[in-house]
Design a protein around this motif. Structure first.
Motif, mmCIF file in Angstrom:
data_model
loop_
_atom_site.group_PDB
_atom_site.id
_atom_site.type_symbol
_atom_site.label_atom_id
_atom_site.label_comp_id
_atom_site.label_asym_id
_atom_site.label_seq_id
_atom_site.Cartn_x
_atom_site.Cartn_y
_atom_site.Cartn_z
ATOM 1 N N PHE A 126 18.778 -42.933 2.336
ATOM 2 C CA PHE A 126 17.867 -43.365 3.408
ATOM 3 C C PHE A 126 18.470 -43.030 4.766
ATOM 4 O O PHE A 126 17.795 -42.499 5.649
ATOM 5 C CB PHE A 126 17.658 -44.877 3.346
ATOM 6 N N LEU A 127 19.753 -43.383 4.918
ATOM 7 C CA LEU A 127 20.412 -43.243 6.215
ATOM 8 C C LEU A 127 20.423 -41.777 6.652
ATOM 9 O O LEU A 127 20.024 -41.449 7.775
ATOM 10 C CB LEU A 127 21.837 -43.792 6.123
ATOM 11 N N ARG A 129 18.584 -39.231 5.636
ATOM 12 C CA ARG A 129 17.230 -38.743 5.911
ATOM 13 C C ARG A 129 16.746 -39.254 7.261
ATOM 14 O O ARG A 129 16.150 -38.523 8.045
ATOM 15 C CB ARG A 129 16.264 -39.275 4.884
ATOM 16 N N GLY A 130 16.998 -40.547 7.511
ATOM 17 C CA GLY A 130 16.545 -41.133 8.768
ATOM 18 C C GLY A 130 17.239 -40.490 9.955
ATOM 19 O O GLY A 130 16.607 -40.211 10.982
ATOM 20 N N LEU A 131 18.553 -40.213 9.805
ATOM 21 C CA LEU A 131 19.302 -39.599 10.909
ATOM 22 C C LEU A 131 18.739 -38.224 11.250
ATOM 23 O O LEU A 131 18.732 -37.818 12.413
ATOM 24 C CB LEU A 131 20.785 -39.501 10.552
ATOM 25 N N TYR A 133 15.677 -37.418 11.264
ATOM 26 C CA TYR A 133 14.520 -37.603 12.132
ATOM 27 C C TYR A 133 14.931 -38.121 13.500
ATOM 28 O O TYR A 133 14.209 -37.945 14.469
ATOM 29 C CB TYR A 133 13.524 -38.563 11.486
ATOM 30 N N VAL A 134 16.097 -38.791 13.563
ATOM 31 C CA VAL A 134 16.592 -39.218 14.868
ATOM 32 C C VAL A 134 16.892 -37.973 15.704
ATOM 33 O O VAL A 134 16.616 -37.923 16.904
ATOM 34 C CB VAL A 134 17.860 -40.089 14.715
ATOM 35 N N ILE A 137 11.994 -34.453 14.739
ATOM 36 C CA ILE A 137 11.008 -34.566 13.665
ATOM 37 C C ILE A 137 10.539 -33.178 13.255
ATOM 38 O O ILE A 137 10.040 -32.974 12.161
ATOM 39 C CB ILE A 137 9.838 -35.456 14.124
#
Lengths: 321, 345
Positions: A126-127, A129-131, A133-134, A137
């Motif tokens: 999760f982390l 993948r989320g990074l 997008y940080v 995008i």
């Protein structure tokens, strides 16, 4: 030289030869060195990740974060090279270190706090993948001279065939991993921990160090695969390599590594990756079959190999008792 | 006071309350509910409506995790269910016909039962680890879903089917009633009959449970079948909500959200204990978090980072070693002499 423990590898190897031969008889132009080399070219990143995963699974763990770490690596490389204008020879060591650090942290949490590897690496997935997008995008396309040059370089081989630089990196990783697994203390400790963590600890093996190193290695391999993937795609994107963790686990399992840990070979993983590649090639040669058949066939193969594993392990138990 | 802190629902409820409180201050109209055309609209209703499939999947997952298992294939089953239902309806001549929709729903429920039974069979009779056994269907399932939709996104224009995910009953979204009904049935079955005890017993030790006369295999297969059913119904709700089926993206990462909801709800991944109400609250927390992040205007993908930290924190709190280490540090800080004394004893 026949040994029972090599049987799963022989099955994998035999299956690869069988599928490749079947393809050669069915399609004209299938049996050529370039088709075989393309298997390596198109799957070099999968091969690198799977080698790291083999160590994790042999040690009795699992790493679900590999696909996300690949995506994160492509994203960091693309944004640093393209948007910040950093030179590639700084960026590549940096992303490799990032991947290794990521794995190290996960390994430390798994070992010191006794949280299941499954959950920790899920959080890592999760982390990462989320990074991505940080950072951005959108897709970041790379047109840096170094990256495009590496991507386009073809190393000619005899027989009118060629390979890319990524293949050389992947083969080097396999060679180093073979050495690590079978000729070093680290490798022996990994097998011992996979067999029984308790016994390994009682034998005085450095369980903590080895276990954390295994995840660090997997993180490093994923980052390296991410670098190779960047060469392959020439872009960074948060949705790159979605579902790679499953392909990787499938490759390792098809390669004969037991998911309970303690048993497995790097060379088996090598053929596991090749089997996945050859299935994709056959489906693209067939033309009428769509790409989703790949997933179904790989699912079936996974099923077949897991059943085979059960058969082997239960028979071994009865022999022992 | 101490008893309240110790209650297993305290922390999940506290997190949910904190999230809602944040929304209250950040955007005061968060709690507004408007009536329009006999429907209620508002963020709270949205959370319940969009959270319904997740709650369902999480309920199924809770029972699976209670038997020390895990089901990774729920996301794929969600996709397959949506694909099959939409395909059946789009093939029909009159898409609004009730019989057509009912047969589509019936087919889908049957198939999801079968897929769940397949998982259960692999786990219970062949003794494959649950993660791996369900991994097979997770990989192959996406392929099957795309096979059903032929790689296209199937859209349906059936008002009857649309009612499942968008319709309103007594001004509330219909999907809430489906979830509430299933939650009630499951809680009654597990808490008012011995079934719940059987499930927990199998989760603690399948071997011992078999020896005292519980049919472990049957229980495990049933639990996986139920989980498949929940995922199938969730797939129906999701696909009817958007009136289309997408084999590739429907239910993507649902398995992870569901596991997260179960873990937040206080059910341990080691099996043997489960809290259905906790799971429902956990799923609502996740949905509230997502809605909140949408409202603040942060790119929704950032949710993943937040989720990562939530999973990690919850798991660390559940980890006995971690708790001991933290508690030890507090204690040594407060009473430096205690360590000395205990060493000399």
């Amino acid at each position: 030289m026949y040994n029972r423990k090599y049987l799963p590898i022989l099955v994998t190897f035999g299956l690869f030869v069988l599928i490749f031969a079947a393809g050669s008889f069915r399609y004209t132009g299938f049996f050529s060195s370039q088709v075989f080399l393309n298997l390596l070219i198109d799957n070099s990143f999968l091969l690198i990740t799977a080698v790291g995963m083999t160590f994790v699974i042999v040690s009795g763990g699992i790493d679900l974060s590999v696909g996300s770490v690949i995506a994160l690596t492509t994203m960091i490389s693309a944004s640093l090279v393209q948007n910040q204008g950093w030179p590639p020879f700084v960026v590549i060591p940096l992303v490799l270190a990032t991947g290794a650090f990521f794995g190290w942290i996960m390994g430390a949490i798994i070992h010191y706090f006794k949280v299941q590897p499954f959950i920790v690496t899920l959080a890592g997935m999760f982390l990462a993948r989320g990074l991505c997008y940080v950072i951005s995008i959108n897709t970041i396309t790379i047109d840096d001279a170094f990256y495009t040059k590496v991507a386009q370089t073809k190393i000619p081989l005899p027989g009118n065939a060629s390979v890319s630089i990524s293949v050389l990196i992947a083969l080097a990783v396999v060679a180093i991993a073979l050495y690590l697994a079978h000729y070093t203390r680290f490798g022996r400790s990994v097998y011992a921990i996979g067999g029984s963590e308790q016994s390994a600890l009682l034998m005085g093996l450095p369980v903590a160090r080895t276990q954390i190193l295994v995840y660090t290695l997997s993180g490093f391999c994923s980052a390296l695969a991410g670098v190779v993937f960047t060469f392959y795609m020439l872009s960074g994107y948060g949705l790159h390599a979605v579902g790679m963790e499953l392909d990787t686990i499938a490759a390792v399992v098809i390669g004969g590594t037991l998911l309970t840990g303690g048993v497995g070979f790097v060379i088996g993983t090598f053929f596991g990756v090749l089997i996945q590649g050859v299935i994709q090639t056959i489906i693209s040669f067939e033309g009428t079959l769509s790409s989703w058949w790949t997933k179904i066939v790989i699912g079936l193969l996974l099923f077949f190999f897991i059943l085979l594993q059960r058969l082997f392990s239960s028979r071994r138990k009865t022999i022992r008792s | 006071m101490n008893r309240m802190f110790r209650h297993h629902l305290f922390w999940p409820l506290a997190i949910l309350a904190a999230l809602l409180l944040f929304n209250l201050f950040y955007s005061p109209d968060f709690f507004n509910i408007v009536m329009r055309n006999g429907h209620m609209y508002g963020s709270l209703i949205d959370i319940l409506n969009f959270g319904a499939p997740l709650v369902l999947v999480a309920i199924g997952m809770t029972l699976v995790i209670a038997t020390k298992g895990i089901d990774l294939s729920v996301g794929s089953i969600v996709a397959i269910a949506g694909a099959l239902a939409c395909l059946t309806i789009s093939r029909g001549t009159d898409q609004n016909a009730l019989s057509l929709v009912l047969s589509a729903v019936g087919l889908t429920v049957g198939l999801s039962f079968f897929l769940g039974a397949w998982n259960g069979f692999l786990v219970a009779t062949t003794g494959i680890q649950p993660i791996i056994a369900t991994l097979i269907l997770m990989v192959a399932g996406r392929g099957i879903a795309q096979l059903i939709t032929s790689g296209q996104i199937i859209t349906v224009t059936s008002d009857t089917y649309n009612y499942i995910g968008n319709g309103a009953l007594a001004a509330l979204p219909f999907s809430i009633f489906i979830v509430a009904a299933i939650y009630l049935i499951v809680s009654l079955l597990t808490r008012k009959t011995a079934l719940g005890l059987f499930i927990e017993s199998v989760g603690c030790n399948p071997q011992a449970s078999r020896l005292i006369g519980i049919r472990s295999r049957l229980i495990i297969i049933t639990v996986y079948m139920f989980c498949g059913l929940c995922a199938g119904i969730a797939g129906l709700i999701l696909s009817s909500n958007v009136a289309s089926a997408d084999g590739n993206n429907a239910g993507l990462w649902y398995e992870l959200d569901a596991i997260l909801a179960v873990v937040i709800g206080g059910t341990s991944l080691n099996g043997g204990r489960f809290y259905l109400t906790g799971t429902v609250i956990g799923a609502l927390i996740i949905q509230t978090l997502t809605t909140t992040i949408y409202m603040i205007g942060v790119p929704p993908e950032i949710t993943l980072v937040v989720k990562a930290f939530v999973v990690l924190t919850v798991c660390l709190i559940q980890s006995e070693v971690f708790r001991k280490k933290v508690v030890q540090r507090w204690k040594t800080r407060r009473y430096p002499a205690e360590r000395e004394v205990s060493r000399h004893v």
